[in-house]
Design an enzyme around this catalytic site. Structure first.
Site, PDB file in Angstrom:
ATOM      1  N   GLY A 273      79.323  19.891 -80.328  1.00 49.36           N
ATOM      2  CA  GLY A 273      78.157  20.705 -79.981  1.00 49.36           C
ATOM      3  C   GLY A 273      78.055  21.049 -78.505  1.00 49.36           C
ATOM      4  O   GLY A 273      77.852  22.220 -78.144  1.00 49.36           O
TER       5      GLY A 273
ATOM      6  N   GLU B 108      86.161   9.036 -84.145  1.00 51.98           N
ATOM      7  CA  GLU B 108      84.899   9.733 -84.380  1.00 51.98           C
ATOM      8  C   GLU B 108      84.217   9.168 -85.621  1.00 51.98           C
ATOM      9  O   GLU B 108      84.543   9.562 -86.751  1.00 51.98           O
ATOM     10  CB  GLU B 108      85.154  11.226 -84.620  1.00 51.98           C
TER      11      GLU B 108
ATOM     12  N   LYS C  90      84.673  24.254 -83.262  1.00 51.56           N
ATOM     13  CA  LYS C  90      84.405  24.425 -84.702  1.00 51.56           C
ATOM     14  C   LYS C  90      84.244  25.932 -85.025  1.00 51.56           C
ATOM     15  O   LYS C  90      84.929  26.747 -84.427  1.00 51.56           O
ATOM     16  CB  LYS C  90      83.184  23.608 -85.110  1.00 51.56           C
TER      17      LYS C  90
ATOM     18  N   GLY D 224      77.539  15.138 -84.804  1.00 51.99           N
ATOM     19  CA  GLY D 224      76.442  16.104 -84.918  1.00 51.99           C
ATOM     20  C   GLY D 224      75.085  15.514 -85.263  1.00 51.99           C
ATOM     21  O   GLY D 224      74.158  16.248 -85.592  1.00 51.99           O
TER      22      GLY D 224
ATOM     23  N   HIS E  25      90.394  15.926 -88.645  1.00 53.04           N
ATOM     24  CA  HIS E  25      88.949  15.911 -88.369  1.00 53.04           C
ATOM     25  C   HIS E  25      88.204  15.606 -89.669  1.00 53.04           C
ATOM     26  O   HIS E  25      88.615  16.042 -90.743  1.00 53.04           O
ATOM     27  CB  HIS E  25      88.500  17.261 -87.800  1.00 53.04           C
TER      28      HIS E  25
HETATM   29  P1  PGA Z   1      79.666  16.550 -81.984  1.00 48.61           P
HETATM   30  O1  PGA Z   1      81.059  16.826 -82.728  1.00 48.61           O
HETATM   31  O2  PGA Z   1      79.953  16.310 -80.532  1.00 48.61           O
HETATM   32  O3  PGA Z   1      78.864  17.812 -82.211  1.00 48.61           O
HETATM   33  O4  PGA Z   1      79.035  15.357 -82.633  1.00 48.61           O
HETATM   34  C1  PGA Z   1      82.196  16.080 -82.438  1.00 48.61           C
HETATM   35  C2  PGA Z   1      83.348  16.523 -83.318  1.00 48.61           C
HETATM   36  O5  PGA Z   1      83.123  16.780 -84.511  1.00 48.61           O
HETATM   37  O6  PGA Z   1      84.508  16.618 -82.874  1.00 48.61           O
END
Ligand code: PGA
Length: 248
Positions: free
Chosen positions: A231, A166, A10, A172, A97
């Site tokens: 993360g 996802e 990100k 997150g 995404h």
């Molecule tokens: P996350 O993000 O592991 O921080 O939850 C996953 C993503 O958005 O691809």
């Protein structure tokens, strides 16, 4: 079955953050399980060229987090096309995404992004997922089906497509689907994909708050071909722990 561990950085990273990837690469080169999985990292656009060149003959593949829905060049300020991403040596791109869907990416745009990426020899990591409200209203499967069928079609080369499930409410947040729920959803996604591609489904990954601990509860779900990690991919230790604990 080949597994994937994809790190989505990100808005994180400067040139020296390459140290994180060096540690991951070193771990991979000594890992006895290394032939069972692939590592892909998607840093921000600013780092794509240097990282792609540096890892060219190593085992980490580099991808972008998004691309513009035009093939080569256009007059859109700040836009970056699949052709431009490929030309600096990246080999993958994420498309769809939830961060970008919520900023306005429509199915039509996502379809163009997927098509132009594949046409320019970029492999696609296509993200899908329901939000909290949709889950509450028991619309998850209907939403996922629409997200897939509106964008993917038979004529695309499924070997160059990875689908990442996802759930938006899990990104997150530390909230996770139960193993049971996730297994059912993944089987459903693969069924839809098999229907489109007429034989085997492309790889289907899970993403959303994956860490070294909770990955253990998902490893028994054989239908899941890997993980998209946000993360926890910004720390070499956390990312390596996920791989270690998955194979433990
Ligand atoms: P996350 O993000 O592991 O921080 O939850 C996953 C993503 O958005 O691809």
């Amino acid at each position: 079955m080949m597994r994937y561990f994809i790190g989505n950085w990100k808005m994180f990273g400067v040139p020296k953050s390459i140290n994180i990837l060096n540690k991951i690469n070193l771990f991979h080169s000594r890992d006895k399980n290394r032939n069972k999985y692939r590592i892909i990292i998607t840093p921000p656009f600013t780092l794509l060229e240097t990282y792609s060149k540096y890892f060219k003959n190593k085992k980490i593949s580099i991808g972008s987090q998004n691309c513009y829905q035009k093939e080569q060049f256009s007059s859109n300020t700040a836009a970056i096309s699949p052709y431009m991403i490929k030309s600096v040596g990246a080999t993958y791109t994420i498309v769809g995404h939830s961060d970008n869907r919520s900023e306005g990416d429509t199915n039509k745009m996502l379809k163009d992004k997927v098509n132009f990426s594949l046409k320019n020899n970029l492999k696609v990591i296509f993200c899908i997922g329901e939000n909290k409200q949709e889950k509450k209203n028991k619309k998850t499967l209907a939403v996922l089906k629409k997200q897939i069928t509106n964008v993917l079609s038979k004529k695309l080369n499924k070997k160059n497509i990875i689908v990442a499930y996802e759930p938006v409410w899990s990104i997150g947040t530390g909230e996770l689907p139960s193993a049971d729920e996730l297994k059912k959803t993944t089987i459903f996604i693969k069924k839809i994909l098999k229907g489109i591609f007429k034989q085997k489904s492309p790889a289907v990954l899970y993403g959303g708050s994956v860490d070294g601990k909770n990955v253990e509860s998902f490893k028994k779900i054989k239908e899941i071909d890997g993980f998209l990690i946000g993360g926890a991919s910004k720390s070499s230790k956390k990312f390596i722990d996920i791989i270690k604990n998955y194979y433990r």
